[in-house]
Design an enzyme around this catalytic site. Structure first.
Site, PDB file in Angstrom:
ATOM      1  N   ASP A  86       0.828  -1.201   0.000  1.00 18.40           N
ATOM      2  CA  ASP A  86       0.000   0.000   0.000  1.00 18.40           C
ATOM      3  C   ASP A  86       0.865   1.254   0.000  1.00 18.40           C
ATOM      4  O   ASP A  86       1.893   1.302   0.677  1.00 18.40           O
ATOM      5  CB  ASP A  86      -0.872   0.042   1.260  1.00 18.40           C
ATOM      6  CG  ASP A  86      -1.970  -0.996   1.251  1.00 18.40           C
ATOM      7  OD1 ASP A  86      -3.097  -0.640   0.895  1.00 18.40           O
ATOM      8  OD2 ASP A  86      -1.694  -2.151   1.606  1.00 18.40           O
ATOM      9  N   LYS A  87       0.403   2.271  -0.732  1.00 18.95           N
ATOM     10  CA  LYS A  87       1.107   3.555  -0.698  1.00 18.95           C
ATOM     11  C   LYS A  87       0.826   4.280   0.614  1.00 18.95           C
ATOM     12  O   LYS A  87       1.754   4.636   1.341  1.00 18.95           O
ATOM     13  CB  LYS A  87       0.685   4.434  -1.885  1.00 18.95           C
ATOM     14  CG  LYS A  87       1.353   5.812  -1.882  1.00 18.95           C
ATOM     15  CD  LYS A  87       0.858   6.671  -3.041  1.00 18.95           C
ATOM     16  CE  LYS A  87       1.606   8.008  -3.087  1.00 18.95           C
ATOM     17  NZ  LYS A  87       1.261   8.905  -1.970  1.00 18.95           N
TER      18      LYS A  87
END
Length: 438
Positions: A86-87
């Site tokens: 995930d960013k």
């Protein structure tokens, strides 16, 4: 409890728990979503590959590997990861860099990046190394008192443990969080309609998009004027712009327009359609009252591989003679009930599970031959099966939310095998629109 409309669009129409939702929101702070990779690697002191532990905060994995390759002055192909993280999260994972000295890592000073040399290896980090991920997730801005939140957490957790986990749905990320169009494009491709597929991807507006984007898409949808449309499409829509440029240069070559996309993107369309069908089949099984943790005659089960993960290539159909033995293996966690991700060579269940699977295919008008895509063989899929139950044993705590006075927060910790979605667990607790989880 009624599920949000956007989840119905991706084939999910139920919750497996009967509790009231917590509500709340995710990722108010980056540190509210912590992910630590679990691998089976042990590093040594020799080998061509430098193994580094990477901790990143609010960085896209692909953007980061490009940045590292530029700083180290090496090809991006020399940097390998086991999985994309995930960013908007604080994530820790291993990466490998081919033919690079440990001293080079000391030269890297990037904001919100921490690099720690672990050793060397003769083998690069790759997808097969990944077992799963540990999550620590904070849900904030909950209207209940901490005591009420704690009681709800306990009730939902008790239900999850009693059923052995949660349904192993494909989450909204698989389809596009703001614009769940992936499976619709895939459906058109499987039906052989590349023009419809391309126009869906390029020009279908969705309610949650920015107004300027919706207007730009609607113009192209109404006029098919790609040249004029390019003037209004935001630069961030690079994939759509690339497809339109191809169609300007090659009118009517709709199948060819997909070839300008990265392979990992164009393969997602058919995978997205398979995931949509799988989600519907899984819901129908639950609605029919067939357990996810106990086999019935006709089920197809898969078994653990050498590292303990479900292996969809090792399957067996349950018969009246084997059902009791198979349920003992299920109870021991050595076997898993599966449902199909249909393709041109998929094995289907028999008995009641088979009736459900074939009934959904008939209802949706799915032709399995369509997954053998002659115009674009790289998109073809013979299909596979996926375990229907996501085994999870969440730990939880509740307290005052220091960022939102008068509100409470919930902290959940759990481990998931690779290929599973944390939001699949969180949706059972929060029961909110998935956009509040993005």
């Amino acid at each position: 409890m009624e599920v949000p409309e956007i989840e119905k669009q991706i084939g999910i129409n139920l919750y497996s728990t009967d509790t009231t939702g917590l509500g709340g929101q995710l990722r108010q702070e980056i540190e509210d979503f912590i992910v630590k990779e679990i691998t089976n690697r042990e590093e040594g002191e020799e080998g061509k590959y430098l193994i580094v532990e990477l901790t990143k905060r609010d960085w896209d994995t692909h953007h980061l590997t490009r940045t590292l390759s530029r700083i180290l002055q090496v090809s991006q192909k020399r940097i390998s990861v086991a999985g994309t993280k995930d960013k908007r999260a604080l994530t820790t994972q291993k990466i490998s860099i081919f033919d690079t000295d440990a001293s080079e890592i000391e030269k890297i000073h990037l904001k919100d990046i921490e690099l720690k040399v672990l050793g060397r290896s003769r083998k690069s980090v790759e997808l097969g190394d990944l077992w799963g991920n540990d999550f620590r997730i904070t849900v904030r801005n909950i209207e209940n008192s901490p005591e009420e939140t704690e009681a709800l957490l306990k009730k939902t957790t008790d239900e999850i443990l009693a059923q052995g986990g949660v349904p192993n749905f494909f989450g909204i990320q698989r389809f596009g969080s703001v614009r769940p169009v992936t499976h619709l494009v895939g459906k058109a491709i499987v039906e052989g309609n590349f023009e419809k597929a391309a126009l869906l991807y390029i020009a279908e507006p969705f309610p949650e998009e920015p107004e300027e984007t919706k207007n730009a898409r609607q113009f192209v949808k109404d006029t098919l004027d790609f040249k004029e449309g390019l003037k209004t499409y935001p630069l961030r829509l690079g994939h759509e712009r690339a497809m339109m440029n191809h169609l300007i240069a090659n009118p009517e070559d709709y199948s060819g327009s997909f070839r300008v996309l990265p392979q990992n993107l164009y393969r997602m369309f058919v995978h997205g359609y398979q995931s949509y069908i799988y989600n519907i089949i899984l819901c129908r099984r639950i609605e029919a009252g067939i357990p996810l943790n106990r086999a019935v005659e006709g089920d197809i089960v898969c078994f653990r591989n050498e590292v303990g993960l479900p292996d969809s290539s090792k399957t067996e159909k349950v018969t009246s003679e084997t059902v009791n033995a198979m349920n003992r293996l299920l109870k021991l966690g050595r076997a898993f009930i599966t449902a199909p991700l249909p393709g041109y060579n998929t094995e289907f269940a028999s008995g009641i599970p088979g009736e459900i699977e074939n009934g959904v295919l008939k209802e949706l008008g799915v032709s399995l031959e369509g997954f053998n895509i002659e115009k674009f063989p790289e998109m073809s899929s013979k299909g596979t099966r996926r375990e229907v139950l996501l085994e999870v044993k969440p730990k939880f705590e509740a307290g005052e939310d220091e960022l939102n006075p008068g509100k409470s927060k919930a902290v959940l910790e759990f481990m998931l095998p690779k290929g599973s979605y944390a939001t699949t667990v969180l949706r059972e607790y929060m029961k909110v629109n998935p956009l509040q989880m993005s």
